[in-house]
Design a protein around this motif. Structure first.
Motif, mmCIF file in Angstrom:
data_model
loop_
_atom_site.group_PDB
_atom_site.id
_atom_site.type_symbol
_atom_site.label_atom_id
_atom_site.label_comp_id
_atom_site.label_asym_id
_atom_site.label_seq_id
_atom_site.Cartn_x
_atom_site.Cartn_y
_atom_site.Cartn_z
ATOM 1 N N UNK A 88 42.615 -7.158 73.124
ATOM 2 C CA UNK A 88 43.096 -5.749 73.867
ATOM 3 C C UNK A 88 42.872 -6.002 75.694
ATOM 4 N N UNK A 89 42.134 -6.358 76.407
ATOM 5 C CA UNK A 89 41.628 -6.558 77.850
ATOM 6 C C UNK A 89 42.297 -6.930 78.338
ATOM 7 N N UNK A 90 43.015 -8.420 77.760
ATOM 8 C CA UNK A 90 44.137 -9.235 78.104
ATOM 9 C C UNK A 90 45.405 -8.455 78.102
ATOM 10 N N UNK A 91 46.120 -7.943 77.165
ATOM 11 C CA UNK A 91 47.316 -6.923 77.073
ATOM 12 C C UNK A 91 47.074 -6.530 77.907
ATOM 13 N N UNK A 92 45.978 -5.135 78.015
ATOM 14 C CA UNK A 92 46.256 -3.907 79.495
ATOM 15 C C UNK A 92 46.055 -4.713 80.624
ATOM 16 N N UNK A 93 44.949 -6.220 81.028
ATOM 17 C CA UNK A 93 45.324 -6.725 82.328
ATOM 18 C C UNK A 93 46.243 -7.222 82.629
ATOM 19 N N UNK A 94 47.493 -7.642 81.700
ATOM 20 C CA UNK A 94 48.612 -7.967 81.599
ATOM 21 C C UNK A 94 49.802 -6.594 82.081
ATOM 22 N N UNK A 95 49.069 -5.838 81.994
ATOM 23 C CA UNK A 95 49.804 -4.531 82.158
ATOM 24 C C UNK A 95 49.746 -3.558 83.582
ATOM 25 N N UNK A 96 48.781 -4.242 84.038
ATOM 26 C CA UNK A 96 48.514 -3.407 85.549
ATOM 27 C C UNK A 96 49.734 -3.900 86.548
ATOM 28 N N UNK A 149 51.321 5.430 78.169
ATOM 29 C CA UNK A 149 52.019 4.263 78.689
ATOM 30 C C UNK A 149 52.323 3.412 79.285
ATOM 31 N N UNK A 150 52.136 1.715 79.487
ATOM 32 C CA UNK A 150 51.889 0.997 80.263
ATOM 33 C C UNK A 150 52.500 1.511 81.452
ATOM 34 N N UNK A 151 52.409 0.164 82.203
ATOM 35 C CA UNK A 151 52.550 0.215 83.492
ATOM 36 C C UNK A 151 54.054 -0.538 83.237
ATOM 37 N N UNK A 152 54.046 -1.475 83.071
ATOM 38 C CA UNK A 152 55.228 -2.063 82.554
ATOM 39 C C UNK A 152 55.065 -2.956 80.418
ATOM 40 N N UNK A 153 56.215 -3.287 80.118
ATOM 41 C CA UNK A 153 56.257 -3.145 78.676
ATOM 42 C C UNK A 153 55.508 -4.664 78.465
ATOM 43 N N UNK A 174 54.509 -4.432 73.928
ATOM 44 C CA UNK A 174 53.553 -3.281 73.634
ATOM 45 C C UNK A 174 54.137 -2.043 75.112
ATOM 46 N N UNK A 175 53.677 -1.234 74.103
ATOM 47 C CA UNK A 175 54.359 -0.013 75.407
ATOM 48 C C UNK A 175 53.699 1.068 75.972
ATOM 49 N N UNK A 176 53.006 1.231 74.992
ATOM 50 C CA UNK A 176 51.826 2.153 75.294
ATOM 51 C C UNK A 176 50.175 1.772 74.601
ATOM 52 N N UNK A 177 49.338 2.635 74.657
ATOM 53 C CA UNK A 177 48.447 3.309 74.363
ATOM 54 C C UNK A 177 48.445 4.017 73.174
#
Length: 152
Positions: free
Chosen positions: A144-152, A107-111, A62-65
């Protein structure tokens, strides 16, 4: 609002391509799987959130939103003889394939890799974790929330 994951091969179309598109909006074209098409046609709606997942590349994940900017309508490439997505069985009266329009958000902060997703026990429903290979798939709010949390 619903949540989705859209897969793309970044050598064909990447999150950066979306970011650099006019108005940061582009057609999500070329979907040629009936189940993925049905998700786009019947489920994906304006305002829905989309995770852009890069596949078939060196850095998969997952690269971004993005956000859905236009509901489904007939994919113009199915009628274009010069397109890789041309479909001789599609007609303007009976189109077989649809597109939606998506707008870049970030973009997410990290892939977030598939390995990371599979290792997270709090992600329970995403089809990727279960071997799903569709180019478009629903994502639960929890996942969704968990993946976003992982990107923080």
């Amino acid at each position: 609002m619903a949540y989705w994951l859209f897969k793309t091969e970044p050598d064909a179309f990447s999150l950066d391509d979306l970011k650099n598109a006019p108005k940061q909006t582009a057609l999500w074209e070329g979907v040629r799987n009936y189940q993925a098409r049905n998700f786009m046609r019947d489920g994906v709606k304006v305002g829905d959130s989309v995770m852009i997942y890069h596949s078939s590349c060196k850095h998969v994940g997952v690269a971004g939103i993005a956000e859905v900017a236009h509901d489904a309508y007939p994919d113009p490439t199915q009628f274009d003889l010069s397109s890789d997505y041309y479909d001789a069985k599609a007609t303007s009266d009976k189109p077989r394939w649809v597109v939606v329009e998506v707008t870049y958000q970030s973009h997410l902060k990290k892939l977030i890799s598939l390995k990371d997703i599979k290792a997270n026990n709090n992600i329970t429903e995403i089809a990727l974790k279960k071997g799903g290979r569709l180019s478009i798939m629903p994502v639960t709010k929890n996942d969704w929330d968990e993946i976003i949390k992982m990107a923080q």
